[in-house]
Design a protein around this motif. Structure first.
Motif, PDB file in Angstrom:
ATOM      1  N   ARG A  12       0.934 -15.932 -19.112  1.00 20.02           N
ATOM      2  CA  ARG A  12       0.736 -17.529 -18.896  1.00 20.02           C
ATOM      3  C   ARG A  12       1.885 -18.087 -18.418  1.00 20.02           C
ATOM      4  O   ARG A  12       3.046 -17.729 -18.474  1.00 20.02           O
ATOM      5  CB  ARG A  12       0.105 -18.058 -20.092  1.00 20.02           C
ATOM      6  CG  ARG A  12      -1.027 -17.332 -20.490  1.00 20.02           C
ATOM      7  CD  ARG A  12      -2.230 -17.592 -19.886  1.00 20.02           C
ATOM      8  NE  ARG A  12      -3.325 -16.861 -20.325  1.00 20.02           N
ATOM      9  CZ  ARG A  12      -4.085 -15.687 -20.310  1.00 20.02           C
ATOM     10  NH1 ARG A  12      -3.312 -14.937 -19.196  1.00 20.02           N
ATOM     11  NH2 ARG A  12      -5.338 -15.450 -20.627  1.00 20.02           N
ATOM     12  N   ARG A  23       1.965 -13.775 -22.830  1.00 18.94           N
ATOM     13  CA  ARG A  23       0.942 -14.807 -23.637  1.00 18.94           C
ATOM     14  C   ARG A  23       1.381 -14.689 -25.237  1.00 18.94           C
ATOM     15  O   ARG A  23       1.444 -16.023 -25.758  1.00 18.94           O
ATOM     16  CB  ARG A  23      -0.485 -14.129 -23.692  1.00 18.94           C
ATOM     17  CG  ARG A  23      -1.553 -15.173 -24.278  1.00 18.94           C
ATOM     18  CD  ARG A  23      -2.732 -14.579 -24.058  1.00 18.94           C
ATOM     19  NE  ARG A  23      -3.478 -15.064 -25.192  1.00 18.94           N
ATOM     20  CZ  ARG A  23      -5.052 -14.828 -25.215  1.00 18.94           C
ATOM     21  NH1 ARG A  23      -5.412 -14.574 -24.318  1.00 18.94           N
ATOM     22  NH2 ARG A  23      -5.539 -15.353 -26.118  1.00 18.94           N
ATOM     23  N   ARG A  28      -0.233 -21.845 -27.563  1.00 20.53           N
ATOM     24  CA  ARG A  28      -1.156 -22.377 -26.725  1.00 20.53           C
ATOM     25  C   ARG A  28      -1.784 -23.879 -27.358  1.00 20.53           C
ATOM     26  O   ARG A  28      -1.899 -24.050 -28.441  1.00 20.53           O
ATOM     27  CB  ARG A  28      -2.647 -21.684 -26.937  1.00 20.53           C
ATOM     28  CG  ARG A  28      -3.790 -22.306 -26.119  1.00 20.53           C
ATOM     29  CD  ARG A  28      -4.941 -21.355 -25.979  1.00 20.53           C
ATOM     30  NE  ARG A  28      -5.795 -21.723 -24.919  1.00 20.53           N
ATOM     31  CZ  ARG A  28      -7.211 -22.103 -25.402  1.00 20.53           C
ATOM     32  NH1 ARG A  28      -7.366 -22.507 -26.475  1.00 20.53           N
ATOM     33  NH2 ARG A  28      -7.940 -22.690 -24.395  1.00 20.53           N
ATOM     34  N   GLY A  48      -5.143 -19.382 -30.676  1.00 22.10           N
ATOM     35  CA  GLY A  48      -5.071 -19.124 -29.086  1.00 22.10           C
ATOM     36  C   GLY A  48      -6.551 -18.956 -28.824  1.00 22.10           C
ATOM     37  O   GLY A  48      -6.608 -18.396 -27.533  1.00 22.10           O
ATOM     38  N   TRP A  56      -0.197 -23.972 -22.015  1.00 18.47           N
ATOM     39  CA  TRP A  56       0.957 -22.755 -22.748  1.00 18.47           C
ATOM     40  C   TRP A  56       2.356 -23.264 -22.915  1.00 18.47           C
ATOM     41  O   TRP A  56       2.616 -23.912 -21.764  1.00 18.47           O
ATOM     42  CB  TRP A  56       0.783 -21.565 -22.167  1.00 18.47           C
ATOM     43  CG  TRP A  56      -0.788 -20.811 -22.133  1.00 18.47           C
ATOM     44  CD1 TRP A  56      -1.740 -21.086 -21.492  1.00 18.47           C
ATOM     45  CD2 TRP A  56      -1.136 -20.243 -23.301  1.00 18.47           C
ATOM     46  NE1 TRP A  56      -2.776 -20.389 -21.964  1.00 18.47           N
ATOM     47  CE2 TRP A  56      -2.477 -19.652 -23.183  1.00 18.47           C
ATOM     48  CE3 TRP A  56      -0.419 -19.487 -24.421  1.00 18.47           C
ATOM     49  CZ2 TRP A  56      -3.278 -18.996 -23.870  1.00 18.47           C
ATOM     50  CZ3 TRP A  56      -1.449 -18.752 -25.035  1.00 18.47           C
ATOM     51  CH2 TRP A  56      -2.599 -18.369 -24.884  1.00 18.47           C
TER      52      TRP A  56
END
Length: 101
Positions: A12, A23, A28, A48, A56
């Motif tokens: 991300r 990630r 998030r 998340g 993000w």
């Protein structure tokens, strides 16, 4: 002979520094509606997986400052959002993840 590639790692982009990262290295954030109809607010999504539009961010105060200064949240959420309590929420959201000040 068939060779297998390495497992796919979801990546991300941080809304602050705009760097791509795995990630699991990012936090998030989601947009949630304000109860009184005001500007939607941004909150941390520790699992998340909350429904709705997300963005993000690296768990780093420098990335948060960049996102606030450059308008990264408004760009990511496609409109104005309230980020008033975000710094406090990021510091307290998960004791397992460190927030770099």
């Amino acid at each position: 002979m068939i060779t297998r590639s390495a497992a796919h790692v979801p990546e991300r982009t941080c809304v602050g520094c705009r760097q791509v990262a795995p990630r699991e290295q990012l936090v998030r954030l989601v947009r949630e509606s304000a109860p009184d109809g005001d500007t939607p607010r941004v909150r941390v999504d520790p699992a998340g997986s909350a429904p709705g539009r997300g963005s993000w961010l690296h768990p780093d105060a420098a990335c948060l400052d960049l996102a606030l200064r450059r308008g990264g949240f408004a760009r990511s959420f496609r409109g104005a959002v309230d980020t008033g309590h975000l710094a406090r929420d990021l510091e307290t959201f998960d004791p397992n993840r460190t927030w770099n000040r």
